[in-house]
Design an enzyme around this catalytic site. Sequence first.
Site, PDB file in Angstrom:
ATOM      1  N   ASP A 118      53.051  17.578   2.027  1.00 19.26           N
ATOM      2  CA  ASP A 118      52.711  16.245   2.486  1.00 19.26           C
ATOM      3  C   ASP A 118      52.015  15.557   1.309  1.00 19.26           C
ATOM      4  O   ASP A 118      51.707  16.203   0.297  1.00 19.26           O
ATOM      5  CB  ASP A 118      51.780  16.359   3.701  1.00 19.26           C
ATOM      6  CG  ASP A 118      51.288  15.012   4.171  1.00 19.26           C
ATOM      7  OD1 ASP A 118      52.113  14.088   4.311  1.00 19.26           O
ATOM      8  OD2 ASP A 118      50.067  14.869   4.398  1.00 19.26           O
ATOM      9  N   ASP A 126      49.688  12.056   1.636  1.00 16.12           N
ATOM     10  CA  ASP A 126      48.440  11.361   1.964  1.00 16.12           C
ATOM     11  C   ASP A 126      47.403  12.309   2.554  1.00 16.12           C
ATOM     12  O   ASP A 126      47.658  13.001   3.543  1.00 16.12           O
ATOM     13  CB  ASP A 126      48.718  10.228   2.957  1.00 16.12           C
ATOM     14  CG  ASP A 126      49.473   9.080   2.314  1.00 16.12           C
ATOM     15  OD1 ASP A 126      48.939   8.498   1.356  1.00 16.12           O
ATOM     16  OD2 ASP A 126      50.595   8.776   2.751  1.00 16.12           O
TER      17      ASP A 126
END
Length: 244
Positions: free
Chosen positions: A10, A12
């Site tokens: 991922d 953020d």
Amino acid sequence: MVKIEYVLFDMDGLMIDSEKIYSDVTNAILSKYGKEMTWDMKAGCMGKPEREAALHLLSFFPNISLTLEEYLVERNRLQDEAWPTVPLLPGVEKLITHLKKHEIPIAVATGSRRRNYDMKTGHLGHVFELFEGRVVCGDDDLAGVRGKPHPDIFLTAAALLGRGVGPIQGDLSSNYVAERARGLVFEDGLPGMQAGKRAGMKVVWVPDSNLLDVAYDGEEIADQILKSIEDFVPEAWGLPPYDE
């Protein structure tokens, strides 16, 4: 433990410290209406595509005179000013560089829009260029791909690496199941952690400490929980150890 052969990230809140910007901007907008986003609200937004996350947030404030479009326009304006300054989180550069050095396939799977991905990472090319374009974003033109907590984005990223993980939906052969289990997902959000587990992959969850206090009744459980990527031990997953 299954030997890990490829790793998905991922972005953020996991690789870059963007979640603080999300929170600060959102609360600056909501403060005009005497409202504030709590961590319980934020937890349900994390990892989701932009509009889906915004709809989830605004569902908690049905009585304020702020439309979805008005919120998105103002939020994007404020965020765009901040993205070029967002820093890497501790341990990220070391891990990505290490995996690349040892030729472990890596990819990014983010709910961020492609334009935002470019703005957030443009000044961090020394790390993000190591992915060599193997990046799946939330608004990529991928027919039928659903956002997190569905497993679609991680399965798409694995396929981008040439891994035979099988169809996103439908029955799976034992070979597809085994190939999925060779993947390791790094996530900071609850929906992302669920997505990784639903994809049949191993998941290292690196949540903000505030998330640990959020009520969770899902079935999916992370394989490992870390306070920071700095605490990750590659050899525990069958990956090459860090150089001394």
